[in-house]
Write an enzyme that holds these catalytic residues in place. Structure first.
Site, mmCIF file in Angstrom:
data_model
loop_
_atom_site.group_PDB
_atom_site.id
_atom_site.type_symbol
_atom_site.label_atom_id
_atom_site.label_comp_id
_atom_site.label_asym_id
_atom_site.label_seq_id
_atom_site.Cartn_x
_atom_site.Cartn_y
_atom_site.Cartn_z
ATOM 1 N N ASP A 206 0.828 -1.197 0.000
ATOM 2 C CA ASP A 206 0.000 0.000 0.000
ATOM 3 C C ASP A 206 0.869 1.256 0.000
ATOM 4 O O ASP A 206 1.886 1.320 0.696
ATOM 5 C CB ASP A 206 -0.873 -0.025 1.273
ATOM 6 C CG ASP A 206 -1.818 1.147 1.361
ATOM 7 O OD1 ASP A 206 -2.727 1.219 0.530
ATOM 8 O OD2 ASP A 206 -1.635 1.992 2.255
ATOM 9 N N GLU A 264 14.757 -14.950 -0.999
ATOM 10 C CA GLU A 264 15.317 -15.996 -0.155
ATOM 11 C C GLU A 264 14.276 -17.106 0.055
ATOM 12 O O GLU A 264 14.593 -18.290 -0.026
ATOM 13 C CB GLU A 264 15.766 -15.374 1.177
ATOM 14 C CG GLU A 264 16.422 -16.319 2.155
ATOM 15 C CD GLU A 264 17.651 -17.048 1.602
ATOM 16 O OE1 GLU A 264 18.210 -16.621 0.565
ATOM 17 O OE2 GLU A 264 18.025 -18.086 2.207
#
Ligand code: GLC
Ligand code: MG
Length: 557
Positions: A206, A264
């Site tokens: 957002d 990751e």
């Protein structure tokens, strides 16, 4: 036709459905949509519409001021919607159907009732003081600088207890977080990990470009040409050039680090690519494009909001899409929308006939389409009586058209009471559209010429064609004013998309002596060979035409 290549991640080949949780489906009779309601409607999403991912509007406990965008607890669920175990069930069921879930992540601010802010405002010495943006008053007691809140008035609020101002880019109940504070950054990254560990497939970030501001808190200069910087008037906020209160260069470092975190996870589980999709409402494309990262190492996709304003005319749409195409670095993937929970509905902005053209455009462009719930049946903005207004923007600046409730009303499922959104004796949190008895999923499923039939056909075609999903894009210049024609090509096929944005019949001269096969018209009433010497399009008609295969290419100018 070929299946889309498997090397392409889901967020490039798929269609994202923007699901406004509170308005989608109420399961428990409290008039608010909820997660159990989504579970009830998964067949609709995965079997009927066949979208690929669901972006859920904020589901966390909140202060109730800004429809969930004022979070009080980042790692829990608002009881209005369900609880964590229900979330896990939903996610498992969604994954079983090869769908994905994208959660809203709100890094710019929290609620003023979040425990972090309560701690931060408790004293200047509190270790969390620095988690938010605090500043001294000027000598005369006035706010630290001239920055404005998005929704009017100063962006600074005085805290009498600790005698400093705090910053709020949006509502004063939404204090801005300080991403220059390492401990805050770690706490927010831990929030992301919490949801990634639970299996969430992506984040919709957002207000992504607001999170870091000028540390020297310099005044913004005045904006002499407001019409150039935004696509629609935002009121007082437009009176300044927002040079210092957003889009700070240091923001990119945060997104590089966040991307490393997601990467990751993907490295440990390569079959589960995670998405970072960001709300970057910048309309200067050279500024906007920086959010992909110089080495494509930031957001996978910043939303492109260019179509929101451009959809008025074919010429503006072409300008936006061509500009975006030409500025994107190799490997960067676009993402378009026609509307969202902050914008008037597309059918209300451009009318029903043009909304069909818009849907054909969205679902045939090069770039991930994000479909706002209800737009697939052509829902309109709903008039909200004063007594039922919920939106803080409308409440703060009434009567000027900033209210966002009209586009957030309950989904129209069938012709029963409350359109099947909630039980008959419940009070829906926002009023239903007056035309819900005619405009709803059930009636449109039974109607071969409906907007829903068109949307489903477009999604189906997009999924079945590599060219339409990941193929190249190029537009044509020699077409009548008011028409937009472009080509999407892949290794084995080429599609032509011809859209007539006018109220008159248009004749498009494409290629002397050659033919294509019209597969879909927005009018849903014709199919078959078409002469490309002169292609005629009826008023507000869009056509999807498959062209000769590779070896028999026709030349188009
Ligand atoms: C974003 C959201 C909007 C919200 C604002 C503040 O623009 O889309 O709904 O009010 O951020 O969080
Ligand atoms: Mg409910």
């Amino acid at each position: 036709m070929n299946q889309p290549q498997h090397a392409v991640p889901w967020w490039q080949s798929g269609v994202i459905y923007h699901l406004y949780v509170r308005s989608f489906k109420d399961s428990d009779g409290d008039g608010n949509g909820d997660l159990a309601g989504i579970l009830q409607q998964l067949d609709y999403l995965s079997e009927t519409l066949k979208v690929d991912a669901l972006w859920l509007s904020p589901v966390y406990p909140s202060g109730g001021i800004d429809a969930g965008y004022d979070v009080t607890d980042h790692t829990n669920l608002d009881p209005l919607f369900g609880d964590l175990s229900l979330f896990d069930r939903l996610l498992a069921e969604v994954h079983r159907r090869a769908l994905r879930v994208i959660l809203d992540f709100i890094p710019n601010h929290t609620s003023d009732r979040h425990p972090w802010f309560l701690a931060s405002r408790s004293s200047r010495e509190h270790p969390k003081r620095d988690w938010y943006v605090w500043a001294d008053a000027q000598e005369d007691g006035s706010a630290p600088n001239n920055w404005l809140s998005h929704w009017g008035g100063s962006a600074w609020e005085w805290d009498a207890h600790t005698r400093q101002y705090y910053l709020h880019t949006f509502h004063k109940a939404q204090p801005d977080l300080n991403w220059r504070c390492q401990a805050l950054k770690e706490a927010m990254f831990a929030v992301v990990s919490f949801w990634l560990d639970r299996g969430m497939d992506g984040l919709r970030i957002d207000s992504a470009h607001y999170i870091l501001k000028d540390p020297a808190l310099r005044d913004n200069p005045p904006n002499l040409y407001p019409e150039l910087t935004a696509y629609k008037p935002l009121g007082e906020y437009d009176s300044q050039l927002h040079l210092y209160d957003r889009d700070h260069a240091d923001t990119h470092g945060i997104y590089r680090d966040l991307r490393r975190l997601l990467d990751e996870y993907e490295r440990l589980d390569p079959h589960h690519p995670r998405l970072m999709l960001g709300e970057v409402s910048l309309f200067d494309w050279s500024q906007w494009v920086t959010y992909y990262g110089a080495a494509l190492d930031e957001l996978h996709m910043p939303f492109n909001f260019g179509l929101l304003g451009a959809i008025r005319t074919a010429r503006e749409v072409r300008q936006v899409v061509d500009a975006v195409e030409s500025i994107l670095p190799a490997g960067a993937w676009p993402c378009y929308v026609l509307g969202n929970h902050d914008e008037s509905r597309i059918a209300s902005r451009v009318g029903e006939a043009r909304a069909r053209i818009a849907m054909m455009l969205l679902l045939t462009l090069r770039g991930t389409p994000v479909v706002y719930y209800g737009d697939e049946i052509g829902m309109h903005d709903v008039h909200i009586p004063a007594s039922r207004i919920q939106d803080p923007w409308e409440l703060r600046v009434p009567g000027q058209g900033f209210g966002r409730d009209p586009e957030r009303t309950p989904m129209q499922w069938d012709k029963s009471t409350h359109a099947g959104f909630c039980q008959a004796n419940a009070l829906p949190w926002l009023p239903l559209a007056e035309d819900a008895k005619e405009c709803n999923v059930a009636s449109q499923l039974a109607d071969a010429s409906s907007m829903l039939t068109l949307t489903r056909s477009l999604i189906h075609l997009r999924h079945s064609s590599t060219a339409l999903t990941v193929g190249s894009y190029s537009s044509f210049s020699q077409v009548p004013e008011g028409c937009l024609v472009y080509e999407r090509s892949g290794p084995h096929e080429r599609w032509l998309i011809a859209l007539n944005f006018t109220n008159e019949e248009q004749f498009i001269r494409l290629a002397e002596g050659s033919h294509g096969y019209l597969v879909l018209s927005t009018h849903l009433d014709r199919q078959g060979a078409v002469d490309l010497s002169v292609l005629s399009l009826r008023a507000n008609e869009g056509c999807l035409i498959v062209m000769e295969i590779q070896d028999q290419r026709v030349h188009l100018s």
